[in-house]
Design an enzyme around this catalytic site. Structure first.
Site, PDB file in Angstrom:
ATOM      1  N   PRO A 165      77.412 -45.976  21.725  1.00 20.74           N
ATOM      2  CA  PRO A 165      78.000 -44.923  20.662  1.00 20.74           C
ATOM      3  C   PRO A 165      76.516 -44.478  20.755  1.00 20.74           C
ATOM      4  O   PRO A 165      75.597 -44.338  20.635  1.00 20.74           O
ATOM      5  CB  PRO A 165      78.110 -45.496  19.282  1.00 20.74           C
ATOM      6  N   ASP A 166      77.082 -43.214  20.298  1.00 21.22           N
ATOM      7  CA  ASP A 166      75.518 -41.722  19.950  1.00 21.22           C
ATOM      8  C   ASP A 166      74.758 -42.403  18.503  1.00 21.22           C
ATOM      9  O   ASP A 166      75.672 -42.318  17.070  1.00 21.22           O
ATOM     10  CB  ASP A 166      75.435 -40.498  20.093  1.00 21.22           C
ATOM     11  N   LYS A 216      74.472 -33.017  18.099  1.00 20.04           N
ATOM     12  CA  LYS A 216      74.565 -34.305  16.847  1.00 20.04           C
ATOM     13  C   LYS A 216      75.367 -33.832  15.851  1.00 20.04           C
ATOM     14  O   LYS A 216      74.707 -35.415  14.639  1.00 20.04           O
ATOM     15  CB  LYS A 216      73.495 -35.122  17.126  1.00 20.04           C
ATOM     16  N   ASN A 274      64.217 -48.868  28.826  1.00 21.73           N
ATOM     17  CA  ASN A 274      63.409 -47.574  29.272  1.00 21.73           C
ATOM     18  C   ASN A 274      62.592 -47.780  28.170  1.00 21.73           C
ATOM     19  O   ASN A 274      61.637 -49.254  27.655  1.00 21.73           O
ATOM     20  CB  ASN A 274      64.516 -46.553  28.253  1.00 21.73           C
ATOM     21  N   VAL A 313      72.670 -42.200  16.491  1.00 21.14           N
ATOM     22  CA  VAL A 313      71.782 -40.418  14.618  1.00 21.14           C
ATOM     23  C   VAL A 313      73.125 -40.013  14.517  1.00 21.14           C
ATOM     24  O   VAL A 313      73.773 -39.253  13.506  1.00 21.14           O
ATOM     25  CB  VAL A 313      71.139 -39.971  15.359  1.00 21.14           C
ATOM     26  N   PHE A 316      65.106 -36.302  17.980  1.00 22.92           N
ATOM     27  CA  PHE A 316      64.045 -36.530  18.383  1.00 22.92           C
ATOM     28  C   PHE A 316      64.550 -36.269  20.136  1.00 22.92           C
ATOM     29  O   PHE A 316      65.115 -36.778  20.387  1.00 22.92           O
ATOM     30  CB  PHE A 316      63.514 -37.803  19.053  1.00 22.92           C
ATOM     31  N   LYS A 342      71.311 -30.670  21.892  1.00 26.12           N
ATOM     32  CA  LYS A 342      71.784 -32.494  21.104  1.00 26.12           C
ATOM     33  C   LYS A 342      71.813 -31.989  19.691  1.00 26.12           C
ATOM     34  O   LYS A 342      72.076 -32.687  18.733  1.00 26.12           O
ATOM     35  CB  LYS A 342      70.028 -33.240  21.465  1.00 26.12           C
ATOM     36  N   ASP A 349      71.925 -44.688  26.662  1.00 25.21           N
ATOM     37  CA  ASP A 349      73.691 -44.247  26.923  1.00 25.21           C
ATOM     38  C   ASP A 349      73.832 -45.089  27.129  1.00 25.21           C
ATOM     39  O   ASP A 349      75.104 -45.380  26.579  1.00 25.21           O
ATOM     40  CB  ASP A 349      72.956 -42.925  28.030  1.00 25.21           C
TER      41      ASP A 349
HETATM   42  N1  CTP Z   1      70.493 -40.790  20.062  1.00 23.94           N
HETATM   43  C1  CTP Z   1      71.747 -41.868  19.173  1.00 23.94           C
HETATM   44  N2  CTP Z   1      71.743 -42.745  20.097  1.00 23.94           N
HETATM   45  C2  CTP Z   1      71.963 -42.243  21.537  1.00 23.94           C
HETATM   46  C3  CTP Z   1      71.367 -41.338  22.541  1.00 23.94           C
HETATM   47  C4  CTP Z   1      70.568 -40.953  21.247  1.00 23.94           C
HETATM   48  O1  CTP Z   1      71.217 -41.930  17.778  1.00 23.94           O
HETATM   49  N3  CTP Z   1      72.938 -42.709  22.276  1.00 23.94           N
HETATM   50  C5  CTP Z   1      69.668 -40.188  19.302  1.00 23.94           C
HETATM   51  C6  CTP Z   1      68.225 -40.288  19.882  1.00 23.94           C
HETATM   52  O2  CTP Z   1      67.304 -41.513  18.653  1.00 23.94           O
HETATM   53  C7  CTP Z   1      67.270 -39.157  19.378  1.00 23.94           C
HETATM   54  C8  CTP Z   1      68.640 -38.082  19.874  1.00 23.94           C
HETATM   55  O3  CTP Z   1      69.517 -38.930  20.066  1.00 23.94           O
HETATM   56  O4  CTP Z   1      67.471 -38.603  18.366  1.00 23.94           O
HETATM   57  C9  CTP Z   1      68.234 -38.191  21.324  1.00 23.94           C
HETATM   58  O5  CTP Z   1      68.221 -38.262  22.392  1.00 23.94           O
HETATM   59  P1  CTP Z   1      68.653 -38.642  23.676  1.00 23.94           P
HETATM   60  O6  CTP Z   1      68.223 -39.454  24.767  1.00 23.94           O
HETATM   61  O7  CTP Z   1      67.327 -37.531  24.459  1.00 23.94           O
HETATM   62  O8  CTP Z   1      69.586 -37.595  24.249  1.00 23.94           O
HETATM   63  P2  CTP Z   1      70.562 -37.696  24.849  1.00 23.94           P
HETATM   64  O9  CTP Z   1      72.402 -37.806  24.118  1.00 23.94           O
HETATM   65  O10 CTP Z   1      70.675 -39.553  24.812  1.00 23.94           O
HETATM   66  O11 CTP Z   1      70.794 -37.224  25.996  1.00 23.94           O
HETATM   67  P3  CTP Z   1      70.814 -37.610  27.306  1.00 23.94           P
HETATM   68  O12 CTP Z   1      70.117 -38.737  27.510  1.00 23.94           O
HETATM   69  O13 CTP Z   1      71.194 -36.730  28.073  1.00 23.94           O
HETATM   70  O14 CTP Z   1      69.092 -36.459  27.182  1.00 23.94           O
END
Ligand code: CTP
Length: 401
Positions: free
Chosen positions: A301-302, A338, A206, A304, A320, A334, A275
């Site tokens: 995985p997410d 999270k 990205n 954060v 963020f 979010k 993602d």
């Molecule tokens: N983040 C993360 N791991 C992921 C996706 C996001 O740690 N796989 C964290 C980012 O570092 C940021 C926050 O989550 O602090 C929000 O990221 P964002 O990309 O806006 O959120 P998503 O959960 O990916 O939601 P979407 O793409 O649907 O907007």
């Protein structure tokens, strides 16, 4: 005790730097003065050496301690560099990295917080080059104590008079207070994009440049924190100073950040984590065919959210959210989903802020209270603004003096 290097340049207001040095010493600082050769026409080394009890430097090769490189020692040891009065010449020089005397050399070698108090003829201040230099310095996080309006030494009227000694001293003391705020704290920053390989030459990624993460790491360092940055392949390098762990994929970011999270006091998740990743990585290079190609992606995985599970119970977690609108509902969702304490949203549909740019505008949303808006600032300005606010949530935090 804070260690201040006071740079004095060739303005008629140079004599007022003596009062400033005293004022900073009264505030508990050790003050070491560096004069430019032009300043030495107005004030002397002896004046400052007697006043401060410290050696005073002028020339690039001055070495009060034989065999030591004073410009590096002074730059390394300083908690704050104050240049007052700052002429147009020094501002233009330090903005473009010219190092042709001791002060400009120290400024180039110095990586910490800096404050400048310009003093000059109004036309020199209004000059496009001087204004561009001031903007460049501000974008790097330099604080400017604006000169006052009035009659200047050359008899003209306008903006250019050195601000009052008390104004400069209080701005310096506020910066020193600020630089102590995260002392003893461990800060973990995830930064930059991740790259998810498709085959041996292609990847999904990205537009994150890593600039906001680098700015936050720098501001946290300036505030005295012990900083670790886990970064994907960013367009800008992280600042000098923090421990840097370089990763490529979301899974690698999770593994590296998970090792740091249990000891962190503050976690700043700035990374734009992909993602999804390719379900299968094609061995070698995928060859072109005339057929449609379907790429199967699986969720990452997410990061954060996982770090939140590993963090100390009193650690502060900041996420963020780059959102394509000013509607804060998605960012709030979010924050909840999270398990964050704060989320900093920015509206990426606006031109000139967010991805790849040097400026940003944040809306900080906490679990309670109403959102706060930073207004448009340089990324380092945003980083300082944000850290000041989230630091208040750290255990045992007192208000900045
Ligand atoms: N983040 C993360 N791991 C992921 C996706 C996001 O740690 N796989 C964290 C980012 O570092 C940021 C926050 O989550 O602090 C929000 O990221 P964002 O990309 O806006 O959120 P998503 O959960 O990916 O939601 P979407 O793409 O649907 O907007």
């Amino acid at each position: 005790m804070a260690n201040v290097v006071l740079g004095v340049t060739g303005s008629i207001a140079a004599y007022r730097a003596a009062d400033l040095a005293r004022e900073l010493m009264r505030g508990g600082c050790t003050v070491r003065v560096c004069l430019t050769p032009a300043a030495e026409k107005f004030v002397t080394r002896v004046l400052f050496e007697s006043l401060t009890g410290q050696p005073c430097l002028v020339w690039a090769f001055d070495e009060p301690e034989a065999g030591r490189m004073a410009h590096i020692d002074w730059a390394r040891q300083a908690d704050l560099l104050v240049i007052a009065p700052a002429t147009a010449n020094i501002l233009n020089k330090i903005a473009s990295g010219v190092a042709d005397d001791m002060l400009s050399t120290i400024a180039l070698a110095y990586t910490g917080p800096m404050l400048v108090a310009p003093a000059m003829n109004p036309a020199m201040l209004a000059n496009e080059t001087t204004q561009a230099s001031l903007r460049r310095l501000v974008s790097r996080g330099v604080e400017v104590v604006q000169p006052a309006e009035g009659e200047v030494a050359c008899g003209e009227h306008g903006q250019g008079k050195l601000a009052s000694v008390s104004e400069i001293a209080s701005a310096a003391m506020a910066l020193i207070g600020w630089t102590r705020r995260l002392e003893g704290r461990r800060v973990l920053v995830t930064s930059g994009p991740t790259r998810e390989p498709i085959d041996s030459v292609r990847f999904l990624s990205n537009r994150s440049s890593g600039k906001m993460g680098a700015a936050l790491a720098k501001a946290a360092l300036w505030m005295g924190a012990d900083v670790t940055v886990v970064t994907g392949p960013a367009a800008v390098p992280p600042p000098l100073g923090p421990k840097v762990v370089r990763v490529e994929t979301a899974l690698e970011m999770l593994a590296a950040a998970s090792r740091e999270a249990p000891t962190a006091d503050l976690i700043l998740a700035v990374a734009a984590v992909a993602d999804y990743r390719a379900a299968e990585q094609h061995p070698g290079k995928m060859r072109r065919t005339e057929e449609d190609l379907v790429l199967r992606l699986v969720p990452n995985p997410d990061v954060v959210a996982e770090l939140g599970r590993l963090a100390k119970p009193d650690a502060v977690l900041v996420g963020f959210a780059a959102e394509p609108t000013d509607d804060l509902a998605a960012a709030r969702a979010k924050l909840e989903r999270k398990g964050l304490h704060f989320i900093a949203a920015n509206d990426v549909s606006q031109a000139g802020i967010g991805f790849e740019s040097d400026e940003n505008e944040l809306v900080l949303i906490g679990r309670e209270g109403s959102p706060e808006r930073s207004g448009r600032l340089s990324k380092i300005g945003c980083a300082k603004w944000l850290l000041d606010r989230v630091a208040q949530a750290l255990p045992g935090e007192r208000e900045t003096p």
